[in-house]
Design a protein around this motif. Structure first.
Motif, PDB file in Angstrom:
ATOM      1  N   SER A 147      -6.965  68.922  40.709  1.00  0.00           N
ATOM      2  CA  SER A 147      -6.319  69.402  39.486  1.00  0.00           C
ATOM      3  C   SER A 147      -4.805  69.282  39.633  1.00  0.00           C
ATOM      4  N   HIS A 148      -4.098  70.168  38.940  1.00  0.00           N
ATOM      5  CA  HIS A 148      -2.638  70.086  38.822  1.00  0.00           C
ATOM      6  C   HIS A 148      -1.875  70.291  40.124  1.00  0.00           C
ATOM      7  N   ARG A 149      -2.325  71.304  40.914  1.00  0.00           N
ATOM      8  CA  ARG A 149      -1.495  71.752  42.041  1.00  0.00           C
ATOM      9  C   ARG A 149      -1.347  70.675  43.118  1.00  0.00           C
ATOM     10  N   GLY A 150      -0.116  70.229  43.331  1.00  0.00           N
ATOM     11  CA  GLY A 150       0.164  69.262  44.399  1.00  0.00           C
ATOM     12  C   GLY A 150      -0.260  67.847  44.073  1.00  0.00           C
ATOM     13  N   PRO A 210      -8.827  66.323  33.293  1.00  0.00           N
ATOM     14  CA  PRO A 210      -8.306  67.171  32.213  1.00  0.00           C
ATOM     15  C   PRO A 210      -7.808  68.508  32.764  1.00  0.00           C
ATOM     16  N   SER A 211      -7.249  69.340  31.906  1.00  0.00           N
ATOM     17  CA  SER A 211      -6.834  70.682  32.342  1.00  0.00           C
ATOM     18  C   SER A 211      -8.023  71.498  32.823  1.00  0.00           C
ATOM     19  N   HIS A 212      -9.166  71.248  32.221  1.00  0.00           N
ATOM     20  CA  HIS A 212     -10.350  72.057  32.501  1.00  0.00           C
ATOM     21  C   HIS A 212     -10.727  71.960  33.964  1.00  0.00           C
ATOM     22  N   LEU A 213     -10.447  73.039  34.676  1.00  0.00           N
ATOM     23  CA  LEU A 213     -10.603  73.026  36.133  1.00  0.00           C
ATOM     24  C   LEU A 213     -12.040  72.758  36.530  1.00  0.00           C
ATOM     25  N   GLU A 214     -12.198  71.979  37.571  1.00  0.00           N
ATOM     26  CA  GLU A 214     -13.477  71.634  38.208  1.00  0.00           C
ATOM     27  C   GLU A 214     -14.330  70.665  37.395  1.00  0.00           C
ATOM     28  N   HIS A 245      -9.995  71.601  45.315  1.00  0.00           N
ATOM     29  CA  HIS A 245     -10.238  72.707  44.375  1.00  0.00           C
ATOM     30  C   HIS A 245      -9.166  73.779  44.553  1.00  0.00           C
ATOM     31  N   GLY A 246      -8.906  74.542  43.491  1.00  0.00           N
ATOM     32  CA  GLY A 246      -8.139  75.766  43.642  1.00  0.00           C
ATOM     33  C   GLY A 246      -9.108  76.876  44.039  1.00  0.00           C
ATOM     34  N   ASP A 247      -8.634  77.912  44.693  1.00  0.00           N
ATOM     35  CA  ASP A 247      -9.560  78.967  45.150  1.00  0.00           C
ATOM     36  C   ASP A 247     -10.185  79.722  43.979  1.00  0.00           C
ATOM     37  N   SER A 248      -9.380  80.018  42.950  1.00  0.00           N
ATOM     38  CA  SER A 248      -9.950  80.774  41.828  1.00  0.00           C
ATOM     39  C   SER A 248     -10.936  79.917  41.056  1.00  0.00           C
ATOM     40  N   ALA A 249     -10.580  78.654  40.852  1.00  0.00           N
ATOM     41  CA  ALA A 249     -11.441  77.769  40.068  1.00  0.00           C
ATOM     42  C   ALA A 249     -12.753  77.505  40.798  1.00  0.00           C
ATOM     43  N   PHE A 250     -12.671  77.288  42.095  1.00  0.00           N
ATOM     44  CA  PHE A 250     -13.896  76.983  42.852  1.00  0.00           C
ATOM     45  C   PHE A 250     -14.898  78.124  42.710  1.00  0.00           C
ATOM     46  N   GLY A 252     -14.917  80.511  40.355  1.00  0.00           N
ATOM     47  CA  GLY A 252     -15.213  80.985  39.006  1.00  0.00           C
ATOM     48  C   GLY A 252     -15.959  80.023  38.103  1.00  0.00           C
ATOM     49  N   GLN A 253     -15.737  78.741  38.249  1.00  0.00           N
ATOM     50  CA  GLN A 253     -16.298  77.783  37.287  1.00  0.00           C
ATOM     51  C   GLN A 253     -17.734  77.413  37.648  1.00  0.00           C
ATOM     52  N   GLY A 254     -18.622  77.534  36.663  1.00  0.00           N
ATOM     53  CA  GLY A 254     -20.038  77.263  36.896  1.00  0.00           C
ATOM     54  C   GLY A 254     -20.334  75.831  37.313  1.00  0.00           C
ATOM     55  N   ASN A 279      -6.273  76.504  49.031  1.00  0.00           N
ATOM     56  CA  ASN A 279      -6.393  77.930  48.731  1.00  0.00           C
ATOM     57  C   ASN A 279      -5.037  78.614  48.886  1.00  0.00           C
ATOM     58  N   ASN A 280      -4.488  79.083  47.735  1.00  0.00           N
ATOM     59  CA  ASN A 280      -3.210  79.801  47.838  1.00  0.00           C
ATOM     60  C   ASN A 280      -3.386  81.285  47.532  1.00  0.00           C
ATOM     61  N   LEU A 281      -4.622  81.742  47.511  1.00  0.00           N
ATOM     62  CA  LEU A 281      -4.940  83.166  47.360  1.00  0.00           C
ATOM     63  C   LEU A 281      -4.391  83.759  46.065  1.00  0.00           C
ATOM     64  N   ILE A 282      -4.301  82.919  45.050  1.00  0.00           N
ATOM     65  CA  ILE A 282      -3.887  83.427  43.747  1.00  0.00           C
ATOM     66  C   ILE A 282      -4.317  82.415  42.686  1.00  0.00           C
ATOM     67  N   GLY A 283      -4.579  82.901  41.490  1.00  0.00           N
ATOM     68  CA  GLY A 283      -4.878  82.013  40.364  1.00  0.00           C
ATOM     69  C   GLY A 283      -4.025  82.464  39.200  1.00  0.00           C
ATOM     70  N   PHE A 284      -2.991  81.726  38.879  1.00  0.00           N
ATOM     71  CA  PHE A 284      -2.025  82.080  37.838  1.00  0.00           C
ATOM     72  C   PHE A 284      -1.386  83.427  38.198  1.00  0.00           C
ATOM     73  N   THR A 285      -1.861  84.557  37.598  1.00  0.00           N
ATOM     74  CA  THR A 285      -1.340  85.859  38.045  1.00  0.00           C
ATOM     75  C   THR A 285      -2.458  86.703  38.662  1.00  0.00           C
ATOM     76  N   GLY A 348       6.014  80.540  41.072  1.00  0.00           N
ATOM     77  CA  GLY A 348       5.035  81.090  40.138  1.00  0.00           C
ATOM     78  C   GLY A 348       3.952  80.056  39.896  1.00  0.00           C
ATOM     79  N   HIS A 349       3.034  80.358  38.963  1.00  0.00           N
ATOM     80  CA  HIS A 349       1.954  79.407  38.698  1.00  0.00           C
ATOM     81  C   HIS A 349       2.536  78.029  38.391  1.00  0.00           C
ATOM     82  N   SER A 350       3.457  77.973  37.427  1.00  0.00           N
ATOM     83  CA  SER A 350       4.279  76.770  37.318  1.00  0.00           C
ATOM     84  C   SER A 350       5.684  77.226  37.701  1.00  0.00           C
TER      85      SER A 350
END
Ligand SMILES: Cc1ncc(C[n+]2csc(CCOP(=O)(O)OP(=O)(O)O)c2C)c(N)n1
Length: 815
Positions: A147-150, A210-214, A245-250, A252-254, A279-285, A348-350
């Motif tokens: 996704s977006h990060r990095g 796309p933006s839609h994670l995972e 993957h991001g940690d929150s997305a991995f 949370g997303q079905g 894994n950055n131990l945070i998802g947005f806020t 921050g997230h961005s």
């Protein structure tokens, strides 16, 4: 050591192998407090040694794997020294590139979103090690999803696109080229060559996302599988899939669970995907305890018997070690592997978000964290400045080059197998004849109805094959099942590979396909379509897992790397396709517009109001039609077996590669009006509109699509009426305006034109068709439909019958 001592020693090691990761030193910000565990409550030299191995900066979860050989492999690797020392100068160079890239963009494009990797820049040496190890194991290509990060960092440092292209993105050169289309810079795909240390070059394919994670996960797998299939026997070694993957997305997303579940399935396996949770131990806020119910984001992956390696992103040597171990495990056992790379997020997230508002304590800690390349240089006694100076001057030159680019750079190169195909606007010149001679149809029929002499066939299937034989020889009208088999068989003989997957697709939800014959004594399988002739193309038909999103995403991905194949995803009932809405919206209908990437994927969506209730009636024609623009997809509802045959062949044989949405029949499968004579398959082409030759004098002309048309004609026959005329619109998009105009001209006495549909007023094709038809027949157009409703259909079969009767009576002008 006596036997009691050795037993104790084994027990200690076993406990640490099993639970050590719970007390490992896993993250740079102290999020994971050691979890007390009674089984780790040992003291003494042996316990200290075990603790050093299993509670250091690597936490290995592998004791849930039932296979002792796999467990032993991991434990041997964890408990022995590295066989080759780490090239620390190379690692430092990688870290410098990762950190200095972010710093440079940060200072030169203030306030522009880039989704920095800082805090987890160890991802770059991790991927570098994975790819070097992959090259040693014979990998020639890697398909990457993230996704977006990095992402920009990975595109430069791992995919090896020139940095000037990224700078051109920040300068936003050439905006006119993407008016109304295109995508943001951190979604676009890229291809490049990774120069491995052993001298090989690994071709990199970063998948557009796309933006839609995972959501990209199954697309990565499908693309990988297609590339592997093209190669053949050695494919799984030569093409590797890596999904980040991001940690929150991995957690949370079905679709993450759906995609993991594909990993070992015969029709979908890619010989193991390497998953990296950045894994950055945070998802947005959102904090981890708000984002996942388990200790680790990765816990979902324990559904598979695969290892999970957690590693502290600040110990870069450990990260590199884990990268090699994970890659070699994938090549040894051909399964998925998870690396959970744990760092933090420096901004921050961005870059425009202020994280000190929601995580003030954490960000006070993060403020004091040195850049990773500095701490690594320090720890390993190296001078980073020569690396920094060299890379900085590379970036300076790249920025200059990027600024002066006149055209928006294209960061990817399509493989040569795409050369014969195109998309863009529909052009009638692309049409080809799809009809076949009677002799050719008979030859295919022979192949489709044959099985080995010692095969014990089910009596019902035997009867069906006999009937199909009669159909193929013109002694019985053709049904959809046979029309489809003839389309598949003829294409395979022409060299077009066939791939179809969906729930229960091998038999067919409605007992209509029977593509795989099952021996009633030993359940051996025989697929006639695979035994038509030597040298024919491959035919693959799979029952899928019970998922829509991942399987449709997989088939979309497959179609992206197999343009010459007819690739189909089938819904059990069309209603369930909305489980894959993200794949439809974000890839199927928009991939060409956003990324200039084409697909000839076919969606087969059973549709029709038959009294089966709110959820077994509608494939939501209205939603697909709303998504149509600029000839991005095709939408069709073939109302006869012969039309279905031509439609499938047309999709494969034209060079126009645009997704095709087909509303397929249920009760219409065996509806007498929908059967076709064999010579329907000999006529040249699919017809976008079917005229009604029996009522050319009619004043009243009904226009409809699908099953309702047959019901109207049947009722008209029953009542012995000469009118109205009932026309069938077989293709809804691109809207066949000229063909429809020509058909309407055959009814010179027509004064009333009525659109009839069985769907409620707020559904079906009505709101799409009415304005277009008014252009042809003027404001006289009326409509007959069910009343607007919140669901597609009633739950009562009797209510359905009453409604249907009313609709038909009104449409025939008897009401
Ligand atoms: C399906 C979906 N839902 C919501 C969002 C909005 N969103 C973008 S990034 C983000 C947080 C992602 O967190 P994580 O997966 O941990 O990755 P990180 O950004 O921390 O690297 C969210 C919620 C999205 N992009 N996709």
């Amino acid at each position: 050591m006596n036997s009691v001592e050795s037993e104790r020693s084994d027990r200690i090691l076993d406990s640490f192998r099993r639970w050590g990761y719970l007390q490992a030193d896993l993250d740079p910000v102290g999020h994971f407090k050691p979890l007390l565990h009674p089984d780790l409550d040992f003291a003494g030299e042996e316990a200290d040694a075990a603790r050093r191995i299993y509670c250091g900066t690597i936490g290995a979860e592998f004791m849930h794997i039932p296979d002792p050989e796999k467990r032993r492999w991991v434990q041997d690797r964890m408990e022995s020294e590295l066989s080759t020392p780490i090239d620390r100068a190379h690692v430092l160079d990688q870290l410098v590139r990762a950190d200095v890239f972010e710093q440079t963009i940060h200072s030169r494009y203030i306030g522009t979103k880039r989704y920095s990797l800082e805090g987890n820049t160890a991802l770059i040496p991790l991927l570098d090690e994975i790819l070097n190890a992959a090259a040693e194991n014979g990998a020639e290509q890697a398909v990457l999803g993230m996704s977006h990060r990095g992402r920009l960092n990975v595109i430069i440092n791992i995919v090896h696109r020139p940095a000037s292209e990224i700078f051109a993105g920040f300068e936003d050169v050439d905006p006119r080229s993407v008016l109304g289309g295109g995508d943001v810079k951190y979604h676009i795909g890229a291809t490049g060559l990774f120069p491995a240390v052993n001298g090989n070059k690994v071709r990199m394919h970063m998948v557009s996302n796309p933006s839609h994670l995972e959501a990209v996960n199954p697309v990565v797998m499908g693309r990988t599988r297609a590339k592997q299939t093209r190669i053949g026997r050695d494919g799984k070694r030569k093409v590797l899939s890596i999904i980040m993957h991001g940690d929150s997305a991995f957690a949370g997303q079905g679709i993450t669970a759906e995609t993991l579940n594909l990993s070992e399935l015969r029709g979908y396996t890619v010989g193991g995907t390497l998953h990296v949770i950045a894994n950055n131990l945070i998802g947005f806020t959102t904090n981890p305890h708000e984002a996942y119910s388990s200790r680790f984001s990765s816990d979902l992956a324990k559904r598979l018997p695969i290892p999970i390696f957690h590693v502290n992103g600040e110990d870069v040597d450990a990260v590199v070690r884990v990268g090699r171990m994970a890659l070699e495990y994938r090549y040894q056992f051909a399964t998925d592997v998870v690396v959970d790379l744990i760092g933090f997020r420096r901004h921050g997230h961005s870059e425009v978000d202020d994280p000190t508002i929601t995580q003030p304590i954490l960000y006070r800690k993060i403020k004091d964290k040195p850049l990773l390349y500095l701490s690594y240089a320090d720890r390993t006694g190296q001078d980073p400045h020569p690396f920094v100076d060299k890379f900085q001057s590379e970036l300076d030159a790249a920025q200059k080059a990027g600024k002066s680019m006149e055209k928006k750079p294209v960061m990817r190169q399509l493989p040569s197998y795409w050369a014969p195909y195109h998309a863009g606007d529909y052009n009638p010149a692309d049409e080809v004849d799809t009809g076949l001679s009677a002799a050719a149809l008979q030859t295919i029929t022979d192949g489709l109805t044959k099985y080995p002499a010692d095969f014990h066939i089910h009596p019902k299937v035997h009867k069906m094959l006999e009937q199909r034989r009669e159909m193929g020889y013109g002694h019985r009208l053709l049904d959809y099942g046979m029309a489809e088999a003839l389309a598949f068989g003829s294409l395979a003989l022409q060299g077009t590979p066939i791939r179809l997957s969906g729930q229960d697709s091998r038999r067919g939800t409605f007992n209509q396909r029977h593509s795989v014959l099952i021996d009633i004594l030993d359940e051996k399988e025989f697929v006639p379509l695979c035994h038509l002739a030597p040298g024919q193309a491959r035919v693959e038909i799979y029952n899928s897992e019970l998922s829509e999103a991942a399987v449709m995403g997989f088939e979309y991905g497959f179609s992206r790397d197999f343009p010459e194949a007819l690739v189909m995803w089938e819904a059990q009932f069309g209603d369930f396709a909305n489980g894959a809405q993200i794949i439809i919206d974000q890839f199927v209908v928009s991939g060409e517009d956003k990324w200039d990437l084409l697909s000839g994927l076919v969606l087969l969506l059973p549709h029709g109001h038959e009294g089966q209730g709110p959820e077994h009636s509608s494939a939501r024609i209205e939603r697909f039609l709303q998504l149509c623009a600029r000839d991005n997809i095709q939408v069709a509802q073939p109302s006869t077996a012969g039309q279905y045959f031509h439609l499938l062949r047309r999709q494969a044989m034209r060079k126009w590669r645009t997704p095709l949405i087909v509303f397929t029949p249920k009760s219409m499968l065996r509806h007498p009006e929908a059967l076709s004579p064999i010579d329907d398959l000999e006529r040249p082409r699919f017809q976008t509109v079917l005229a009604d030759a029996t009522a050319l004098d009619a004043k009243r002309v009904l226009i409809c699509t699908g099953k309702i048309g047959h019901e109207l004609r049947l009722e008209r026959k029953k009542l012995n009426l000469a009118a109205p005329a009932v026309l069938l619109l077989e293709q809804l998009y691109p809207f066949p305006e000229n063909d429809l105009r020509a058909v309407l001209a055959q009814y010179p006495h027509a004064t009333q034109f009525i659109w009839v549909q069985e769907e409620p007023a707020n559904m079906g094709a009505l709101s799409f068709v009415v304005p277009r038809m008014k252009r042809l027949v003027g404001p006289k157009l009326r409509t007959i439909k069910r009343a607007a409703n919140a669901t597609p259909a009633t739950g009562s079969a009797k209510a359905h019958d009453l409604e249907q009767k009313t609709l038909i009576t009104l449409a025939l002008g008897k009401g």
